[in-house]
Write a protein that holds these residues in place. Sequence first.
Motif, PDB file in Angstrom:
ATOM      1  N   ALA A  88       0.834  -1.206   0.000  1.00  0.00           N
ATOM      2  CA  ALA A  88       0.000   0.000   0.000  1.00  0.00           C
ATOM      3  C   ALA A  88       0.864   1.251   0.000  1.00  0.00           C
ATOM      4  N   ASP A  89       1.962   1.235   0.764  1.00  0.00           N
ATOM      5  CA  ASP A  89       2.853   2.400   0.798  1.00  0.00           C
ATOM      6  C   ASP A  89       3.520   2.635  -0.555  1.00  0.00           C
ATOM      7  N   VAL A 181      -4.373  -4.242 -11.684  1.00  0.00           N
ATOM      8  CA  VAL A 181      -5.527  -4.077 -12.555  1.00  0.00           C
ATOM      9  C   VAL A 181      -6.082  -5.421 -13.014  1.00  0.00           C
ATOM     10  N   VAL A 182      -5.226  -6.471 -13.029  1.00  0.00           N
ATOM     11  CA  VAL A 182      -5.693  -7.793 -13.452  1.00  0.00           C
ATOM     12  C   VAL A 182      -6.773  -8.330 -12.523  1.00  0.00           C
ATOM     13  N   VAL A 183      -6.827  -7.814 -11.285  1.00  0.00           N
ATOM     14  CA  VAL A 183      -7.860  -8.252 -10.352  1.00  0.00           C
ATOM     15  C   VAL A 183      -9.247  -7.957 -10.903  1.00  0.00           C
ATOM     16  N   ALA A 227      -5.833   1.435  -7.301  1.00  0.00           N
ATOM     17  CA  ALA A 227      -4.916   0.319  -7.083  1.00  0.00           C
ATOM     18  C   ALA A 227      -4.975  -0.158  -5.641  1.00  0.00           C
ATOM     19  N   ARG A 228      -5.151   0.772  -4.683  1.00  0.00           N
ATOM     20  CA  ARG A 228      -5.294   0.374  -3.277  1.00  0.00           C
ATOM     21  C   ARG A 228      -6.543  -0.473  -3.095  1.00  0.00           C
ATOM     22  N   ARG A 229      -7.613  -0.090  -3.758  1.00  0.00           N
ATOM     23  CA  ARG A 229      -8.856  -0.870  -3.670  1.00  0.00           C
ATOM     24  C   ARG A 229      -8.638  -2.269  -4.243  1.00  0.00           C
ATOM     25  N   ASN A 230      -7.951  -2.346  -5.379  1.00  0.00           N
ATOM     26  CA  ASN A 230      -7.692  -3.645  -5.998  1.00  0.00           C
ATOM     27  C   ASN A 230      -6.803  -4.516  -5.112  1.00  0.00           C
ATOM     28  N   LEU A 235      -6.543  -9.405  -1.755  1.00  0.00           N
ATOM     29  CA  LEU A 235      -6.119 -10.083  -0.533  1.00  0.00           C
ATOM     30  C   LEU A 235      -7.271 -10.505   0.370  1.00  0.00           C
ATOM     31  N   HIS A 236      -8.390  -9.787   0.278  1.00  0.00           N
ATOM     32  CA  HIS A 236      -9.463 -10.051   1.235  1.00  0.00           C
ATOM     33  C   HIS A 236     -10.802 -10.382   0.591  1.00  0.00           C
TER      34      HIS A 236
END
Length: 256
Positions: A88-89, A181-183, A227-230, A235-236
């Motif tokens: 994330a950082d 973005v592939v997510v 990207a943070r949302r993806n 992961l979750h």
Amino acid sequence: MKIASLPADAADGGGSQAVKAQLRLREMIFAGGLPGGARIAEVAISEQLGVSRTPVRTALMRLEQEGLLEALPNGGYAVRTFSERDVADAIELRGTIEGLVARLAAERGAAPVVLREARACLQRIDELLRETALDDAAFARYVTHNERFHALLCELAGSPVLTQQLERVINLPFASPSGFVVVQANSPAARDMLLIAQDQHVQVLDAIEAGEGSRAEALMREHSRIARRNLREALHGTPTAAQRALPGVQLIRRRG
């Protein structure tokens, strides 16, 4: 599984072999062939890649600089793992630098030829998004155009210093504009999220052309939040085929 040896005509010097070894090793790490925490056996890797130990040693040093490997106290290297916060950082840092790039491009005045090329790039993305759904080939084209747009954005500021720093950040694991973005591939909301990202692309170019530096910067900072949302979804969220296929996702340590 043994990787094919480099062809003889590729042996045009240690530098070339080091680059090829670096690319092969990165692929192996992201594919899970070298799991997180695993110590790199230099001799075994040299035999597997079919090159001498010298280019392998150079490749290992470069991968440490990229952040994929860590140097061990007693010598040698191991594959790094990353906390969710690490990733994330890295994404946040990219958004901060891209925001500065956009602001300076607006304040200094961007080269018209680069602006036209960026607009043309966005037009190609618009053509893809006119379809109600994206197949794998269309999605791959989107990734290519998206990466190209972000590269052009950096050119707009005309700053070699910022270009160099952004390249360093993008080389951090998972920090590239298309890192997660592939997510979105094959998910019901994929096209909607890509439309939001595309609207932000258009707005930031408008702000740059209008000389609105603060607005351009804020837009690019917000753009990185996709990207943070993806990342969170990868992961979750409920695992999907795309998430399981995300290169290197196994190196990220999930929060408990």
